[in-house]
Design a protein around this motif. Structure first.
Motif, PDB file in Angstrom:
ATOM      1  N   GLN A 152      29.044  63.486  33.758  1.00 55.75           N
ATOM      2  CA  GLN A 152      29.121  62.323  34.639  1.00 55.75           C
ATOM      3  C   GLN A 152      30.510  62.095  35.229  1.00 55.75           C
ATOM      4  OE1 GLN A 152      29.074  58.406  32.884  1.00 55.75           O
ATOM      5  NE2 GLN A 152      29.442  59.185  30.827  1.00 55.75           N
ATOM      6  N   TYR A 153      31.541  62.650  34.604  1.00 57.78           N
ATOM      7  CA  TYR A 153      32.907  62.429  35.049  1.00 57.78           C
ATOM      8  C   TYR A 153      33.286  63.281  36.260  1.00 57.78           C
ATOM      9  CZ  TYR A 153      32.748  60.714  30.284  1.00 57.78           C
ATOM     10  OH  TYR A 153      32.367  60.059  29.127  1.00 57.78           O
ATOM     11  N   ALA A 154      32.512  64.325  36.544  1.00 56.34           N
ATOM     12  CA  ALA A 154      32.841  65.236  37.644  1.00 56.34           C
ATOM     13  C   ALA A 154      31.669  65.545  38.558  1.00 56.34           C
ATOM     14  CB  ALA A 154      33.397  66.550  37.072  1.00 56.34           C
ATOM     15  N   TYR A 179      33.816  41.640  50.865  1.00 52.93           N
ATOM     16  CA  TYR A 179      34.518  42.158  49.691  1.00 52.93           C
ATOM     17  C   TYR A 179      33.491  42.698  48.700  1.00 52.93           C
ATOM     18  CZ  TYR A 179      38.873  39.920  51.168  1.00 52.93           C
ATOM     19  OH  TYR A 179      40.009  39.563  51.865  1.00 52.93           O
ATOM     20  N   LEU A 180      33.795  43.848  48.129  1.00 51.08           N
ATOM     21  CA  LEU A 180      32.988  44.416  47.055  1.00 51.08           C
ATOM     22  C   LEU A 180      33.890  44.587  45.843  1.00 51.08           C
ATOM     23  CD1 LEU A 180      30.222  45.756  46.216  1.00 51.08           C
ATOM     24  CD2 LEU A 180      31.387  47.938  46.654  1.00 51.08           C
ATOM     25  N   PHE A 181      33.537  43.944  44.725  1.00 51.23           N
ATOM     26  CA  PHE A 181      34.280  44.060  43.479  1.00 51.23           C
ATOM     27  C   PHE A 181      33.491  44.984  42.556  1.00 51.23           C
ATOM     28  CE2 PHE A 181      35.994  40.335  45.384  1.00 51.23           C
ATOM     29  CZ  PHE A 181      37.290  40.202  44.907  1.00 51.23           C
ATOM     30  N   CYS A 182      34.071  46.140  42.265  1.00 57.52           N
ATOM     31  CA  CYS A 182      33.343  47.195  41.563  1.00 57.52           C
ATOM     32  C   CYS A 182      34.092  47.654  40.314  1.00 57.52           C
ATOM     33  CB  CYS A 182      33.139  48.376  42.506  1.00 57.52           C
ATOM     34  SG  CYS A 182      32.137  49.683  41.797  1.00 57.52           S
ATOM     35  N   PRO A 183      33.563  47.400  39.106  1.00 58.40           N
ATOM     36  CA  PRO A 183      34.178  47.943  37.897  1.00 58.40           C
ATOM     37  C   PRO A 183      34.185  49.467  37.929  1.00 58.40           C
ATOM     38  CG  PRO A 183      32.606  46.208  37.362  1.00 58.40           C
ATOM     39  CD  PRO A 183      32.400  46.552  38.810  1.00 58.40           C
ATOM     40  N   VAL A 184      35.261  50.069  37.394  1.00 60.84           N
ATOM     41  CA  VAL A 184      35.389  51.524  37.418  1.00 60.84           C
ATOM     42  C   VAL A 184      35.469  52.098  36.010  1.00 60.84           C
ATOM     43  CG1 VAL A 184      36.465  51.668  39.691  1.00 60.84           C
ATOM     44  CG2 VAL A 184      37.905  51.311  37.698  1.00 60.84           C
ATOM     45  N   SER A 185      34.843  53.250  35.830  1.00 61.29           N
ATOM     46  CA  SER A 185      34.976  54.028  34.596  1.00 61.29           C
ATOM     47  C   SER A 185      34.958  55.510  34.976  1.00 61.29           C
ATOM     48  CB  SER A 185      33.873  53.679  33.586  1.00 61.29           C
ATOM     49  OG  SER A 185      32.592  53.834  34.164  1.00 61.29           O
ATOM     50  N   THR A 186      33.772  56.049  35.273  1.00 58.17           N
ATOM     51  CA  THR A 186      33.739  57.428  35.771  1.00 58.17           C
ATOM     52  C   THR A 186      34.160  57.508  37.234  1.00 58.17           C
ATOM     53  OG1 THR A 186      31.441  57.294  36.526  1.00 58.17           O
ATOM     54  CG2 THR A 186      31.819  57.941  34.225  1.00 58.17           C
ATOM     55  N   PHE A 187      34.186  56.379  37.923  1.00 54.85           N
ATOM     56  CA  PHE A 187      34.496  56.247  39.343  1.00 54.85           C
ATOM     57  C   PHE A 187      33.288  56.555  40.218  1.00 54.85           C
ATOM     58  CE2 PHE A 187      38.635  55.117  40.984  1.00 54.85           C
ATOM     59  CZ  PHE A 187      38.531  55.248  42.356  1.00 54.85           C
ATOM     60  N   GLY A 213      45.241  48.954  30.212  1.00 54.41           N
ATOM     61  CA  GLY A 213      45.172  50.007  29.205  1.00 54.41           C
ATOM     62  C   GLY A 213      44.383  51.214  29.652  1.00 54.41           C
ATOM     63  N   SER A 214      43.826  51.166  30.873  1.00 53.70           N
ATOM     64  CA  SER A 214      43.089  52.301  31.433  1.00 53.70           C
ATOM     65  C   SER A 214      44.055  53.232  32.168  1.00 53.70           C
ATOM     66  CB  SER A 214      42.022  51.796  32.395  1.00 53.70           C
ATOM     67  OG  SER A 214      41.477  52.849  33.163  1.00 53.70           O
ATOM     68  N   ALA A 215      43.723  54.520  32.158  1.00 50.43           N
ATOM     69  CA  ALA A 215      44.569  55.521  32.815  1.00 50.43           C
ATOM     70  C   ALA A 215      44.039  55.934  34.187  1.00 50.43           C
ATOM     71  CB  ALA A 215      44.676  56.763  31.924  1.00 50.43           C
ATOM     72  N   ILE A 216      42.991  55.286  34.671  1.00 53.15           N
ATOM     73  CA  ILE A 216      42.334  55.746  35.899  1.00 53.15           C
ATOM     74  C   ILE A 216      43.284  55.750  37.089  1.00 53.15           C
ATOM     75  CG2 ILE A 216      40.528  55.222  37.579  1.00 53.15           C
ATOM     76  CD1 ILE A 216      38.800  54.233  35.266  1.00 53.15           C
ATOM     77  N   PHE A 217      44.097  54.701  37.213  1.00 51.35           N
ATOM     78  CA  PHE A 217      44.999  54.608  38.366  1.00 51.35           C
ATOM     79  C   PHE A 217      46.443  54.966  37.991  1.00 51.35           C
ATOM     80  CE2 PHE A 217      41.345  52.223  39.774  1.00 51.35           C
ATOM     81  CZ  PHE A 217      41.235  52.596  41.099  1.00 51.35           C
ATOM     82  N   GLY A 218      46.600  55.749  36.940  1.00 51.22           N
ATOM     83  CA  GLY A 218      47.903  56.304  36.622  1.00 51.22           C
ATOM     84  C   GLY A 218      48.697  55.591  35.561  1.00 51.22           C
ATOM     85  N   GLY A 219      48.213  54.470  35.067  1.00 50.23           N
ATOM     86  CA  GLY A 219      48.930  53.760  34.012  1.00 50.23           C
ATOM     87  C   GLY A 219      48.780  54.450  32.669  1.00 50.23           C
ATOM     88  N   PRO A 220      49.658  54.130  31.714  1.00 52.07           N
ATOM     89  CA  PRO A 220      49.541  54.738  30.390  1.00 52.07           C
ATOM     90  C   PRO A 220      48.342  54.188  29.646  1.00 52.07           C
ATOM     91  CG  PRO A 220      51.249  53.049  30.391  1.00 52.07           C
ATOM     92  CD  PRO A 220      50.799  53.196  31.810  1.00 52.07           C
ATOM     93  N   ARG A 234      41.839  60.113  33.141  1.00 53.35           N
ATOM     94  CA  ARG A 234      41.453  59.955  34.539  1.00 53.35           C
ATOM     95  C   ARG A 234      40.316  60.913  34.874  1.00 53.35           C
ATOM     96  NH1 ARG A 234      45.594  60.417  39.713  1.00 53.35           N
ATOM     97  NH2 ARG A 234      44.125  59.689  41.300  1.00 53.35           N
ATOM     98  N   PRO A 235      39.164  60.404  35.324  1.00 51.78           N
ATOM     99  CA  PRO A 235      38.027  61.284  35.606  1.00 51.78           C
ATOM    100  C   PRO A 235      38.250  62.112  36.858  1.00 51.78           C
ATOM    101  CG  PRO A 235      37.509  59.023  36.208  1.00 51.78           C
ATOM    102  CD  PRO A 235      38.842  58.975  35.526  1.00 51.78           C
ATOM    103  N   ALA A 236      37.564  63.253  36.900  1.00 46.89           N
ATOM    104  CA  ALA A 236      37.701  64.146  38.050  1.00 46.89           C
ATOM    105  C   ALA A 236      37.218  63.498  39.339  1.00 46.89           C
ATOM    106  CB  ALA A 236      36.922  65.435  37.783  1.00 46.89           C
ATOM    107  N   LEU A 237      36.291  62.552  39.243  1.00 46.72           N
ATOM    108  CA  LEU A 237      35.766  61.889  40.433  1.00 46.72           C
ATOM    109  C   LEU A 237      36.720  60.847  41.001  1.00 46.72           C
ATOM    110  CD1 LEU A 237      32.045  61.252  39.384  1.00 46.72           C
ATOM    111  CD2 LEU A 237      32.859  62.897  41.090  1.00 46.72           C
ATOM    112  N   ALA A 238      37.758  60.501  40.263  1.00 43.62           N
ATOM    113  CA  ALA A 238      38.655  59.433  40.695  1.00 43.62           C
ATOM    114  C   ALA A 238      39.330  59.772  42.019  1.00 43.62           C
ATOM    115  CB  ALA A 238      39.714  59.170  39.627  1.00 43.62           C
TER     116      ALA A 238
END
Length: 344
Positions: A152-154, A179-187, A213-220, A234-238
């Motif tokens: 699911q990540y790619a 506006y669309l507010f969309c939670p992200v995980s696999t992207f 605490g998520s790494a999706i957008f580059g944070g530690p 960070r998922p491949a789909l990001a």
């Protein structure tokens, strides 16, 4: 209006209601809508993803009943969706989850026939569970005969499923989605919705709702309590360019927003849905009056009754914080008992 007749439970996936939420932000002159994905038969938006990733392979015979084995890493909801599809089509399923997966999701996966492996020790280098889950899935995919890993990540079929999610929103509001507010995980959800928005030339501002605490957008990466949104890898789909804005929400903000949502709207929503509400609250002052704001609510709160909606769990992790969701002037339970007067 008569109910829709479908052939088999999987045909009931999608076409979920869009509900106007008139009480969640009464002080702001905007219209707020919740896309209620809990009404999918497996209880979450991941039903769409699960069906999209397996449907064509089932149709063309690449996945064969009684022979093929589907293996996947999941924090919970996708596992339920996959279990539903696999049971319906006679496929074996092995789900690799971790210690943060809710007990109700584990029970649902097993009730639907899935074999569940629970990772209990985090990766020693990162302190996160996801790398360990992914390593185990790769091992299973390489060693089990006739195994298939949807990943699911790619997998591009993941975001492909959610172009339909956005199409439903677009049609319900006649294209007026500001506006669309969309939670992200696999992207997958955000990318699919953003692809639809851009393909149709909509003027929608797409807001990614991520966890602190998520790494999706580059944070530690950092420890998180609430599963469902955010990721330690960070998922491949990001694709950061798919989001026009990003809002990070803490676990406490997520919990408080869930509690406010259920009190004001009688909507018992899951953790990532609360994160979407918290993100809207953070940006509400910058949203032009009259805007139409759509929040993706990926699942329901029934799978979080032992955490987000448990007073004991909340107190254990955050202390006494009920003032964050109580309305002005509302009495505490202790005050209500003291002022109730003598019994009959």
């Amino acid at each position: 209006m008569p109910g829709k007749l479908v052939r088999g439970v999987l045909e009931s996936i999608g076409d979920t209601p869009l509900v106007e939420l008139e009480r969640i932000l009464p002080e702001f002159p905007v219209r707020v809508f919740g896309k209620m994905e809990r009404f999918n038969p497996g209880g979450s938006i991941k039903d769409r993803t699960a069906l999209a990733m397996l449907r064509d392979r089932i149709r063309d015979g690449a996945l064969e009943a009684g022979r093929s084995v589907v293996v996947e890493s999941t924090s919970g909801n996708l596992g339920v969706g996959l279990a539903q599809v696999c049971l319906y089509h006679g496929l074996r399923l092995v789900c690799v989850v971790d210690a943060r997966t809710t007990a109700r999701n584990l029970a649902a996966m097993r009730a639907l026939g899935a074999e569940v492996e629970v990772v209990t020790r985090p990766d020693p280098e990162t302190g996160e569970f996801l790398p360990v889950r992914l390593r185990r899935v790769r091992e299973l995919a390489e060693t089990l005969p006739h195994a298939y890993w949807p990943n699911q990540y790619a997998n591009p079929l993941n975001p492909g499923a959610h172009e339909q999610t956005m199409r439903e929103i677009d049609q319900a509001l006649d294209g007026r989605v500001d506006y669309l507010f969309c939670p992200v995980s696999t992207f997958g959800t955000l990318r699919g919705c953003a692809d639809y928005v851009r393909g149709r030339g909509l003027g929608t501002t797409v807001v990614a709702v991520d966890a602190v605490g998520s790494a999706i957008f580059g944070g530690p990466p950092a420890p998180r309590l609430i599963p469902g949104h955010g990721a330690s890898v960070r998922p491949a789909l990001a694709d950061p360019a798919a989001a026009d804005d990003v809002v990070h929400v803490t676990d406490l903000e997520c919990v408080a927003a869930c509690r406010r949502l259920v009190r004001r709207e009688a909507v018992l929503a899951g953790g990532s849905s609360g994160a979407a509400v918290a993100a809207l609250e953070k940006l509400a002052g910058t949203v032009p009056p009259g805007s139409h704001c759509v929040l993706i609510f990926p699942d329901g709160g029934d799978r979080y009754l032992d955490s987000i909606y448990s007073d004991e769990w909340v107190f254990e992790h955050f202390g006494e914080v009920s003032h964050l969701w109580k309305e002005p002037g509302e009495k505490t339970p202790e005050m209500a008992v003291e002022n109730s007067g003598p019994g009959i």
